[in-house]
Design a protein around this motif. Structure first.
Motif, PDB file in Angstrom:
ATOM      1  N   GLU A 133       0.841  -1.142   0.003  1.00 47.98           N
ATOM      2  CA  GLU A 133       0.065   0.089   0.032  1.00 47.98           C
ATOM      3  C   GLU A 133       0.931   1.402   0.046  1.00 47.98           C
ATOM      4  OE1 GLU A 133       1.132  -0.131   4.413  1.00 47.98           O
ATOM      5  OE2 GLU A 133       0.543  -1.692   2.653  1.00 47.98           O
ATOM      6  N   GLY A 134       2.004   0.926   0.195  1.00 46.58           N
ATOM      7  CA  GLY A 134       3.046   2.187   0.569  1.00 46.58           C
ATOM      8  C   GLY A 134       3.426   3.057  -1.023  1.00 46.58           C
ATOM      9  N   GLU A 135       3.133   2.274  -1.871  1.00 45.18           N
ATOM     10  CA  GLU A 135       3.224   2.804  -3.374  1.00 45.18           C
ATOM     11  C   GLU A 135       2.608   4.218  -3.662  1.00 45.18           C
ATOM     12  OE1 GLU A 135       5.771   1.691  -5.343  1.00 45.18           O
ATOM     13  OE2 GLU A 135       6.047   0.431  -3.665  1.00 45.18           O
ATOM     14  N   SER A 136       1.612   4.356  -2.768  1.00 46.87           N
ATOM     15  CA  SER A 136       1.022   5.972  -3.154  1.00 46.87           C
ATOM     16  C   SER A 136       1.910   6.774  -2.427  1.00 46.87           C
ATOM     17  CB  SER A 136      -0.484   5.972  -2.511  1.00 46.87           C
ATOM     18  OG  SER A 136      -0.334   5.683  -1.213  1.00 46.87           O
ATOM     19  N   GLU A 137       1.665   7.916  -2.700  1.00 48.23           N
ATOM     20  CA  GLU A 137       2.300   9.210  -2.263  1.00 48.23           C
ATOM     21  C   GLU A 137       2.163   9.336  -0.824  1.00 48.23           C
ATOM     22  OE1 GLU A 137       4.235   9.752  -5.270  1.00 48.23           O
ATOM     23  OE2 GLU A 137       4.553  11.186  -3.590  1.00 48.23           O
ATOM     24  N   ALA A 138       1.232   8.748   0.018  1.00 48.18           N
ATOM     25  CA  ALA A 138       1.047   8.862   1.541  1.00 48.18           C
ATOM     26  C   ALA A 138       1.848   7.656   2.080  1.00 48.18           C
ATOM     27  CB  ALA A 138      -0.495   8.492   1.486  1.00 48.18           C
ATOM     28  N   LEU A 139       2.542   8.217   3.200  1.00 45.07           N
ATOM     29  CA  LEU A 139       3.482   7.226   3.855  1.00 45.07           C
ATOM     30  C   LEU A 139       2.585   6.367   4.542  1.00 45.07           C
ATOM     31  CD1 LEU A 139       6.168   9.344   5.574  1.00 45.07           C
ATOM     32  CD2 LEU A 139       6.013   8.375   3.662  1.00 45.07           C
ATOM     33  N   SER A 140       3.000   5.173   4.515  1.00 45.60           N
ATOM     34  CA  SER A 140       2.382   3.957   5.349  1.00 45.60           C
ATOM     35  C   SER A 140       2.589   4.074   6.737  1.00 45.60           C
ATOM     36  CB  SER A 140       2.955   2.593   4.988  1.00 45.60           C
ATOM     37  OG  SER A 140       4.112   2.348   5.269  1.00 45.60           O
ATOM     38  N   ALA A 141       1.826   3.281   7.589  1.00 50.90           N
ATOM     39  CA  ALA A 141       1.890   3.499   9.067  1.00 50.90           C
ATOM     40  C   ALA A 141       3.284   3.272   9.528  1.00 50.90           C
ATOM     41  CB  ALA A 141       0.793   2.705   9.994  1.00 50.90           C
ATOM     42  N   ARG A 142       3.768   2.119   8.933  1.00 51.47           N
ATOM     43  CA  ARG A 142       5.383   2.004   9.310  1.00 51.47           C
ATOM     44  C   ARG A 142       6.228   2.748   9.086  1.00 51.47           C
ATOM     45  NH1 ARG A 142       6.856  -3.140  11.102  1.00 51.47           N
ATOM     46  NH2 ARG A 142       4.960  -4.507  11.310  1.00 51.47           N
ATOM     47  N   GLU A 143       5.847   3.618   7.840  1.00 52.14           N
ATOM     48  CA  GLU A 143       7.057   4.418   7.493  1.00 52.14           C
ATOM     49  C   GLU A 143       6.824   5.751   8.335  1.00 52.14           C
ATOM     50  OE1 GLU A 143       7.084   3.597   2.708  1.00 52.14           O
ATOM     51  OE2 GLU A 143       5.509   4.974   3.444  1.00 52.14           O
ATOM     52  N   LYS A 144       5.717   6.300   8.748  1.00 49.74           N
ATOM     53  CA  LYS A 144       5.469   7.261   9.672  1.00 49.74           C
ATOM     54  C   LYS A 144       6.097   6.744  11.222  1.00 49.74           C
ATOM     55  CE  LYS A 144       0.983   8.656   7.997  1.00 49.74           C
ATOM     56  NZ  LYS A 144      -0.421   8.936   8.238  1.00 49.74           N
ATOM     57  N   VAL A 146       8.723   5.182  11.062  1.00 46.34           N
ATOM     58  CA  VAL A 146      10.432   5.311  10.905  1.00 46.34           C
ATOM     59  C   VAL A 146      10.752   6.740  11.095  1.00 46.34           C
ATOM     60  CG1 VAL A 146      12.147   5.035   9.399  1.00 46.34           C
ATOM     61  CG2 VAL A 146      10.449   3.072   9.949  1.00 46.34           C
ATOM     62  N   VAL A 147       9.660   7.624  10.536  1.00 46.57           N
ATOM     63  CA  VAL A 147      10.338   9.055  10.528  1.00 46.57           C
ATOM     64  C   VAL A 147      10.153   9.765  11.733  1.00 46.57           C
ATOM     65  CG1 VAL A 147       8.897  11.362  10.020  1.00 46.57           C
ATOM     66  CG2 VAL A 147       9.071   9.595   8.306  1.00 46.57           C
ATOM     67  N   LYS A 148       9.302   9.132  12.645  1.00 49.04           N
ATOM     68  CA  LYS A 148       9.181   9.561  14.319  1.00 49.04           C
ATOM     69  C   LYS A 148      10.459   9.200  14.974  1.00 49.04           C
ATOM     70  CE  LYS A 148       5.479   8.857  16.650  1.00 49.04           C
ATOM     71  NZ  LYS A 148       4.289   8.296  17.259  1.00 49.04           N
ATOM     72  N   GLY A 149      11.012   8.073  14.497  1.00 47.02           N
ATOM     73  CA  GLY A 149      12.110   7.773  15.259  1.00 47.02           C
ATOM     74  C   GLY A 149      13.094   8.365  14.912  1.00 47.02           C
ATOM     75  N   ASN A 176      12.537   4.678   0.711  1.00 41.15           N
ATOM     76  CA  ASN A 176      11.211   4.809   0.375  1.00 41.15           C
ATOM     77  C   ASN A 176      10.449   6.010   0.736  1.00 41.15           C
ATOM     78  OD1 ASN A 176      10.891   2.472  -0.924  1.00 41.15           O
ATOM     79  ND2 ASN A 176       9.912   1.017   0.728  1.00 41.15           N
ATOM     80  N   ILE A 177      10.688   6.591   1.943  1.00 42.92           N
ATOM     81  CA  ILE A 177      10.188   7.876   2.365  1.00 42.92           C
ATOM     82  C   ILE A 177      10.973   8.839   1.861  1.00 42.92           C
ATOM     83  CG2 ILE A 177      10.541   9.315   4.598  1.00 42.92           C
ATOM     84  CD1 ILE A 177      10.191   6.743   6.240  1.00 42.92           C
ATOM     85  N   ALA A 178      12.322   8.731   1.628  1.00 45.19           N
ATOM     86  CA  ALA A 178      13.026   9.824   0.824  1.00 45.19           C
ATOM     87  C   ALA A 178      12.448   9.960  -0.694  1.00 45.19           C
ATOM     88  CB  ALA A 178      14.427   9.519   0.949  1.00 45.19           C
ATOM     89  N   ARG A 179      12.022   8.848  -1.290  1.00 43.67           N
ATOM     90  CA  ARG A 179      11.774   8.825  -2.392  1.00 43.67           C
ATOM     91  C   ARG A 179      10.325   9.611  -2.769  1.00 43.67           C
ATOM     92  NH1 ARG A 179       8.134   5.600  -4.528  1.00 43.67           N
ATOM     93  NH2 ARG A 179       8.579   4.025  -2.823  1.00 43.67           N
ATOM     94  N   SER A 186      17.733  15.853   7.313  1.00 44.16           N
ATOM     95  CA  SER A 186      17.213  15.521   8.538  1.00 44.16           C
ATOM     96  C   SER A 186      16.293  16.722   8.727  1.00 44.16           C
ATOM     97  CB  SER A 186      18.242  15.379   9.693  1.00 44.16           C
ATOM     98  OG  SER A 186      19.225  16.232   9.688  1.00 44.16           O
ATOM     99  N   ILE A 187      16.607  18.002   8.463  1.00 35.06           N
ATOM    100  CA  ILE A 187      16.046  19.156   8.938  1.00 35.06           C
ATOM    101  C   ILE A 187      14.711  19.066   8.113  1.00 35.06           C
ATOM    102  CG2 ILE A 187      16.024  21.854   8.705  1.00 35.06           C
ATOM    103  CD1 ILE A 187      19.021  21.808   9.179  1.00 35.06           C
ATOM    104  N   ALA A 188      14.620  18.864   6.972  1.00 39.81           N
ATOM    105  CA  ALA A 188      13.441  18.959   6.178  1.00 39.81           C
ATOM    106  C   ALA A 188      12.375  17.766   6.769  1.00 39.81           C
ATOM    107  CB  ALA A 188      13.779  18.646   4.622  1.00 39.81           C
ATOM    108  N   LEU A 189      13.016  16.552   6.884  1.00 44.05           N
ATOM    109  CA  LEU A 189      12.235  15.367   7.439  1.00 44.05           C
ATOM    110  C   LEU A 189      11.556  16.002   8.883  1.00 44.05           C
ATOM    111  CD1 LEU A 189      11.342  12.725   6.754  1.00 44.05           C
ATOM    112  CD2 LEU A 189      13.272  11.718   8.305  1.00 44.05           C
ATOM    113  N   ALA A 190      12.325  16.646   9.772  1.00 42.14           N
ATOM    114  CA  ALA A 190      11.875  17.083  11.032  1.00 42.14           C
ATOM    115  C   ALA A 190      10.742  18.147  10.588  1.00 42.14           C
ATOM    116  CB  ALA A 190      13.145  17.667  11.716  1.00 42.14           C
ATOM    117  N   ILE A 191      10.592  19.197   9.808  1.00 40.39           N
ATOM    118  CA  ILE A 191       9.855  19.986   9.304  1.00 40.39           C
ATOM    119  C   ILE A 191       8.456  19.152   8.972  1.00 40.39           C
ATOM    120  CG2 ILE A 191       9.163  21.722   7.833  1.00 40.39           C
ATOM    121  CD1 ILE A 191      11.957  22.741   7.856  1.00 40.39           C
ATOM    122  N   TYR A 192       8.783  18.285   8.340  1.00 35.50           N
ATOM    123  CA  TYR A 192       7.580  17.509   7.687  1.00 35.50           C
ATOM    124  C   TYR A 192       6.930  16.850   8.498  1.00 35.50           C
ATOM    125  CZ  TYR A 192       4.974  13.362   5.667  1.00 35.50           C
ATOM    126  OH  TYR A 192       3.958  12.656   5.571  1.00 35.50           O
ATOM    127  N   ALA A 193       7.638  16.180   9.848  1.00 32.44           N
ATOM    128  CA  ALA A 193       7.053  15.197  11.141  1.00 32.44           C
ATOM    129  C   ALA A 193       6.239  16.274  11.721  1.00 32.44           C
ATOM    130  CB  ALA A 193       8.095  14.587  11.535  1.00 32.44           C
TER     131      ALA A 193
END
Length: 206
Positions: A133-144, A146-149, A176-179, A186-193
């Motif tokens: 299901e993670g092939e869409s632009e939205a992040l999957s629950a597991r990807e989220k 990972v982002v939090k971690g 996959n998250i980066a793609r 890391s700064i941009a990822l933090a802003i996204y989170a």
């Protein structure tokens, strides 16, 4: 057994080599990996059949000359898609490495080991199947998760242990998250989170 668990068989007649490789792999790959130790070539098919490994790390001289093509064919029914990694502990001719999917040297660093197992196609296929299901632009629950971690300052191994997955799975999630987000800092990822309420400002590690 969870499909996220990586099953690795290590085959070498020398106990010191086997134990050293196993210790290194356990340290690098984290807790969600199980292992099979093989010391006798005559037991190879029987043990592989009962264990069904994803990866077999084996000396090119295991049982004389290890014929990868023949062995692959003999175990295909119960270990389909298994990857063979040559365990190189001494100088061997190039011909002895024919048919192997990758090579592992006793002189490899921890980064080398992690890179090797991350790059194996079996790892990629496991994660891709898990995250269909993670092939869409939205992040999957597991990807989220990972982002939090990541933005909370956890190391890959800490994230893996927290989520009960392997380190190679964490790394594939991160790619996959980066793609998907086209975020590579890391700064941009933090802003996204923070913007998407995955973490609070206080939870972000500077």
């Amino acid at each position: 057994m969870s499909q996220n668990i990586l099953k690795i068989a290590v085959a070498d007649t020398a106990i010191i080599v086997r134990m050293g490789v196993l210790a290194a792999l356990k340290r690098v790959l984290g807790s969600n990996t199980v292992y099979l130790e093989m010391s006798h070539p005559e037991d190879f098919e029987t043990k592989v059949m009962s264990f069904s490994p994803s990866v077999i790390v084996v000396s090119p001289s295991f049982g004389g000359t290890f014929d990868v093509a023949a062995r692959r064919k003999s175990i295909e029914e119960y270990a389909h898609g298994v990857k063979f990694v040559a365990l190189v502990s001494c100088v061997v001719p190039a011909s002895a490495l024919a048919g192997f999917d990758a090579q592992l040297s006793i002189y490899d660093t921890e980064d080398d080991l992690l890179s090797l197992f991350t790059s194996l196609s079996s790892a990629e296929e496991k994660v891709e199947a898990e995250m269909a299901e993670g092939e869409s632009e939205a992040l999957s629950a597991r990807e989220k998760q990972v982002v939090k971690g990541v933005v909370s300052g956890l190391a890959n191994k800490e994230i893996a242990d927290q989520m009960n997955i392997s380190v190679y799975t964490v790394l594939t999630h991160r790619r996959n998250i980066a793609r998907k987000l086209n975020i590579h800092s890391s700064i941009a990822l933090a802003i996204y989170a923070i913007s998407n309420k995955l973490v609070t400002v206080d939870e972000v590690k500077e």
